[in-house]
Write an enzyme that holds these catalytic residues in place. Sequence first.
Site, PDB file in Angstrom:
ATOM      1  N   ASP A  31     -32.936 -23.306  30.210  1.00  0.00           N
ATOM      2  CA  ASP A  31     -32.900 -21.865  30.361  1.00  0.00           C
ATOM      3  C   ASP A  31     -33.076 -21.282  28.944  1.00  0.00           C
ATOM      4  OD1 ASP A  31     -32.139 -19.231  31.400  1.00  0.00           O
ATOM      5  OD2 ASP A  31     -30.297 -19.580  30.284  1.00  0.00           O
ATOM      6  N   ASP A  33     -32.354 -17.398  27.708  1.00  0.00           N
ATOM      7  CA  ASP A  33     -31.323 -16.450  27.253  1.00  0.00           C
ATOM      8  C   ASP A  33     -29.914 -17.015  27.409  1.00  0.00           C
ATOM      9  OD1 ASP A  33     -32.744 -13.448  27.094  1.00  0.00           O
ATOM     10  OD2 ASP A  33     -33.784 -14.950  28.287  1.00  0.00           O
ATOM     11  N   ASN A 291      -6.797 -16.176   7.897  1.00  0.00           N
ATOM     12  CA  ASN A 291      -7.824 -15.540   8.737  1.00  0.00           C
ATOM     13  C   ASN A 291      -8.757 -14.642   7.931  1.00  0.00           C
ATOM     14  OD1 ASN A 291      -5.594 -16.440  10.327  1.00  0.00           O
ATOM     15  ND2 ASN A 291      -6.286 -15.180  12.026  1.00  0.00           N
ATOM     16  N   GLU A 340     -10.272 -19.077  11.395  1.00  0.00           N
ATOM     17  CA  GLU A 340      -8.976 -19.471  10.820  1.00  0.00           C
ATOM     18  C   GLU A 340      -9.040 -20.782  10.059  1.00  0.00           C
ATOM     19  OE1 GLU A 340      -5.618 -19.306  13.322  1.00  0.00           O
ATOM     20  OE2 GLU A 340      -6.518 -17.948  14.761  1.00  0.00           O
ATOM     21  N   HIS A 345      -3.891 -27.863   1.154  1.00  0.00           N
ATOM     22  CA  HIS A 345      -3.260 -27.748  -0.158  1.00  0.00           C
ATOM     23  C   HIS A 345      -1.957 -26.983   0.025  1.00  0.00           C
ATOM     24  CE1 HIS A 345      -3.099 -27.272  -4.543  1.00  0.00           C
ATOM     25  NE2 HIS A 345      -2.724 -26.012  -4.328  1.00  0.00           N
ATOM     26  N   TYR A 352      -2.584 -13.096   1.189  1.00  0.00           N
ATOM     27  CA  TYR A 352      -3.170 -11.993   1.972  1.00  0.00           C
ATOM     28  C   TYR A 352      -3.891 -11.022   1.038  1.00  0.00           C
ATOM     29  CZ  TYR A 352      -0.538 -13.338   6.130  1.00  0.00           C
ATOM     30  OH  TYR A 352      -0.045 -14.016   7.217  1.00  0.00           O
ATOM     31  N   ARG A 365     -15.173 -30.845  16.817  1.00  0.00           N
ATOM     32  CA  ARG A 365     -14.930 -30.878  18.276  1.00  0.00           C
ATOM     33  C   ARG A 365     -14.872 -29.454  18.808  1.00  0.00           C
ATOM     34  NH1 ARG A 365      -9.559 -29.369  19.392  1.00  0.00           N
ATOM     35  NH2 ARG A 365      -8.305 -29.235  17.494  1.00  0.00           N
TER      36      ARG A 365
HETATM   37  N1  RBF Z   1      -6.218 -23.538  19.022  1.00  0.00           N
HETATM   38  C1  RBF Z   1      -6.408 -23.938  20.286  1.00  0.00           C
HETATM   39  O1  RBF Z   1      -6.013 -23.237  21.204  1.00  0.00           O
HETATM   40  N2  RBF Z   1      -7.057 -25.105  20.565  1.00  0.00           N
HETATM   41  C2  RBF Z   1      -7.514 -25.924  19.598  1.00  0.00           C
HETATM   42  O2  RBF Z   1      -8.104 -26.970  19.905  1.00  0.00           O
HETATM   43  C3  RBF Z   1      -7.288 -25.549  18.231  1.00  0.00           C
HETATM   44  N3  RBF Z   1      -7.707 -26.332  17.219  1.00  0.00           N
HETATM   45  C4  RBF Z   1      -7.492 -25.942  15.927  1.00  0.00           C
HETATM   46  C5  RBF Z   1      -7.928 -26.757  14.879  1.00  0.00           C
HETATM   47  C6  RBF Z   1      -7.739 -26.378  13.551  1.00  0.00           C
HETATM   48  C7  RBF Z   1      -8.224 -27.282  12.471  1.00  0.00           C
HETATM   49  C8  RBF Z   1      -7.078 -25.163  13.250  1.00  0.00           C
HETATM   50  C9  RBF Z   1      -6.851 -24.745  11.831  1.00  0.00           C
HETATM   51  C10 RBF Z   1      -6.635 -24.352  14.279  1.00  0.00           C
HETATM   52  C11 RBF Z   1      -6.829 -24.726  15.632  1.00  0.00           C
HETATM   53  N4  RBF Z   1      -6.404 -23.934  16.693  1.00  0.00           N
HETATM   54  C12 RBF Z   1      -6.626 -24.314  17.999  1.00  0.00           C
HETATM   55  C13 RBF Z   1      -5.943 -22.567  16.426  1.00  0.00           C
HETATM   56  C14 RBF Z   1      -4.463 -22.385  16.395  1.00  0.00           C
HETATM   57  O3  RBF Z   1      -4.044 -22.198  17.725  1.00  0.00           O
HETATM   58  C15 RBF Z   1      -4.245 -21.123  15.578  1.00  0.00           C
HETATM   59  O4  RBF Z   1      -4.555 -21.407  14.259  1.00  0.00           O
HETATM   60  C16 RBF Z   1      -2.848 -20.606  15.700  1.00  0.00           C
HETATM   61  O5  RBF Z   1      -2.691 -20.082  16.969  1.00  0.00           O
HETATM   62  C17 RBF Z   1      -2.565 -19.512  14.674  1.00  0.00           C
HETATM   63  O6  RBF Z   1      -3.252 -18.349  14.942  1.00  0.00           O
HETATM   64  P1  ADP Z   2      -1.557 -15.024  10.177  1.00  0.00           P
HETATM   65  O1  ADP Z   2      -1.414 -15.075  11.648  1.00  0.00           O
HETATM   66  O2  ADP Z   2      -1.266 -13.685   9.586  1.00  0.00           O
HETATM   67  O3  ADP Z   2      -2.851 -15.587   9.705  1.00  0.00           O
HETATM   68  P2  ADP Z   2      -0.307 -17.521   9.413  1.00  0.00           P
HETATM   69  O4  ADP Z   2       1.043 -17.957   9.879  1.00  0.00           O
HETATM   70  O5  ADP Z   2      -1.498 -18.208   9.945  1.00  0.00           O
HETATM   71  O6  ADP Z   2      -0.383 -15.962   9.628  1.00  0.00           O
HETATM   72  O7  ADP Z   2      -0.252 -17.645   7.840  1.00  0.00           O
HETATM   73  C1  ADP Z   2      -1.406 -17.478   7.101  1.00  0.00           C
HETATM   74  C2  ADP Z   2      -1.168 -17.069   5.681  1.00  0.00           C
HETATM   75  O8  ADP Z   2      -0.414 -18.057   4.988  1.00  0.00           O
HETATM   76  C3  ADP Z   2      -2.479 -16.991   4.985  1.00  0.00           C
HETATM   77  O9  ADP Z   2      -3.057 -15.709   5.123  1.00  0.00           O
HETATM   78  C4  ADP Z   2      -2.122 -17.302   3.537  1.00  0.00           C
HETATM   79  O10 ADP Z   2      -1.788 -16.111   2.871  1.00  0.00           O
HETATM   80  C5  ADP Z   2      -0.871 -18.156   3.652  1.00  0.00           C
HETATM   81  N1  ADP Z   2      -1.074 -19.600   3.380  1.00  0.00           N
HETATM   82  C6  ADP Z   2      -0.238 -20.356   2.673  1.00  0.00           C
HETATM   83  N2  ADP Z   2      -0.660 -21.635   2.601  1.00  0.00           N
HETATM   84  C7  ADP Z   2      -1.819 -21.691   3.292  1.00  0.00           C
HETATM   85  C8  ADP Z   2      -2.743 -22.747   3.572  1.00  0.00           C
HETATM   86  N3  ADP Z   2      -2.567 -23.991   3.125  1.00  0.00           N
HETATM   87  N4  ADP Z   2      -3.847 -22.456   4.328  1.00  0.00           N
HETATM   88  C9  ADP Z   2      -4.049 -21.216   4.775  1.00  0.00           C
HETATM   89  N5  ADP Z   2      -3.200 -20.175   4.542  1.00  0.00           N
HETATM   90  C10 ADP Z   2      -2.092 -20.394   3.806  1.00  0.00           C
HETATM   91 MG    MG Z   3      -3.623 -17.390  10.516  1.00  0.00          MG
END
Ligand code: RBF
Ligand code: ADP
Ligand code: MG
Length: 405
Positions: A31, A33, A291, A340, A345, A352, A365
């Site tokens: 397909d 589109d 994010n 995200e 590290h 932020y 994946r």
């Molecule tokens: N969220 C999901 O619902 N399913 C996933 O398979 C999933 N895989 C992730 C893999 C990585 C490497 C990261 C960093 C996040 C993943 N998340 C996944 C998102 C996760 O649910 C999200 O970062 C938290 O809910 C915080 O917003």
């Molecule tokens: P949010 O939902 O606001 O993104 P998180 O719980 O995901 O909150 O926290 C993310 C924040 O944590 C990032 O915006 C950053 O400021 C801080 N942070 C600290 N260590 C890390 C890391 N190793 N990777 C990504 N963010 C990190």
């Molecule tokens: Mg986050």
Amino acid sequence: MDAIDVSRFASRRFASPLAAARAMAPTVILDLDGTLINTEQLVDEICTAVVLEIAPRLSPSVVHDALERVRGMRPLEASRALCASLELSTLERVTGEALLERTSPLLDARWREVRLMPGARRLLEHLRARGVPFGLATSTPATYLKEKMRGHEDVLAMMDCVVTGCMVNRGKPDPEIFVAASAKLGAEASACVVLEDTPVGCEAARRAGCKTIAIPSIRDRKCFEAWSDVVLHSLYDLELEKFGLPAFDDWLPVGDGSADRVLPVPTIEMRGPVVKGFGRGSTQLGIPTANLDIVPLKHQVDSLAPGIYLGFASIRGETHKMVMSIGWNPYFDNSKKTIEPWLLHEFESDFYGEELSLVVVGYIRPEADFTTLEALVERIHRDAEVARVVLEREPFVGKRQMLMP
Ligand code: RBF
Ligand code: ADP
Ligand code: MG
């Protein structure tokens, strides 16, 4: 263009043993589109704007849902079905023809913005290199097709056949278009594997007797199950060997390759200030994710299918490995798509508002749902382990330089 008489093909005799063998060889029908090109957002944007102008009583989300239900149909049929389901014909006295007359010129002016779906070129080049015949079966009329494929002419030229909406009597979900495409390709329908993004397309393919791979471009995945052999998340997740087709050979094994692997993807760069997310990464998962705002990064995000990726991230003048998710986090069923990255590290403090740069180099994946939060966390830690290992290797390690000041 003349309609094709498909009954002609029903009791076809093979001219030679070669033709008979050819008819049984695995063949692919695609397909266009939503499967090979990313038209769905544009169609949604324009049609929603026009419908809301005609019927301000409707909400954008109602229009969006109605549009999802007509996806895959030929333009006039889709327009009529949309008018019927939103009652535009009765309440606003607007016909499918009239609606199409308003949306068509707006779309025509913008088709050239349309880009290939992530993984589309890789798939077609792979099939071509392996000598697998493939063709297009699209509800798009021939006139739009040219416009939509401007800039992707080479992709169109790769097709062994093209069947458009105006070459058949009945559009999807009628099987006619797939029967016609398989006949043009000299293949039995049962030897054809169809790739489709819409329920009407999958229904048409299944009723034609083809094998059907669904890669939904709409949120409701359940409605595909009745008509598809498998429901995937993106073209990256195709396992062609399960359909008797040659397997992709560009996945890189991690460890012995039995559990983990990484697919190199065209490198994508993104940058922007770190924004607030849903506030659950660190608290609920113990995995903070920095994010980025998705709106200014639309092009980059459209170049990547939703899923889990790896690459490098640079912040405060230093570069780190990272794993990231792009999508809707099925476990939490977010309504908003997010980007995200989890930087591998330990930081002393939050960042932020600070400028973050990313290069995305590999796909791990699709996003998955999990029965428990622990299973999700465990899987993300495994993704991180994969990243730690493969980012030391070519072809990835060299990409780190891209973030050097
Ligand atoms: N969220 C999901 O619902 N399913 C996933 O398979 C999933 N895989 C992730 C893999 C990585 C490497 C990261 C960093 C996040 C993943 N998340 C996944 C998102 C996760 O649910 C999200 O970062 C938290 O809910 C915080 O917003
Ligand atoms: P949010 O939902 O606001 O993104 P998180 O719980 O995901 O909150 O926290 C993310 C924040 O944590 C990032 O915006 C950053 O400021 C801080 N942070 C600290 N260590 C890390 C890391 N190793 N990777 C990504 N963010 C990190
Ligand atoms: Mg986050």
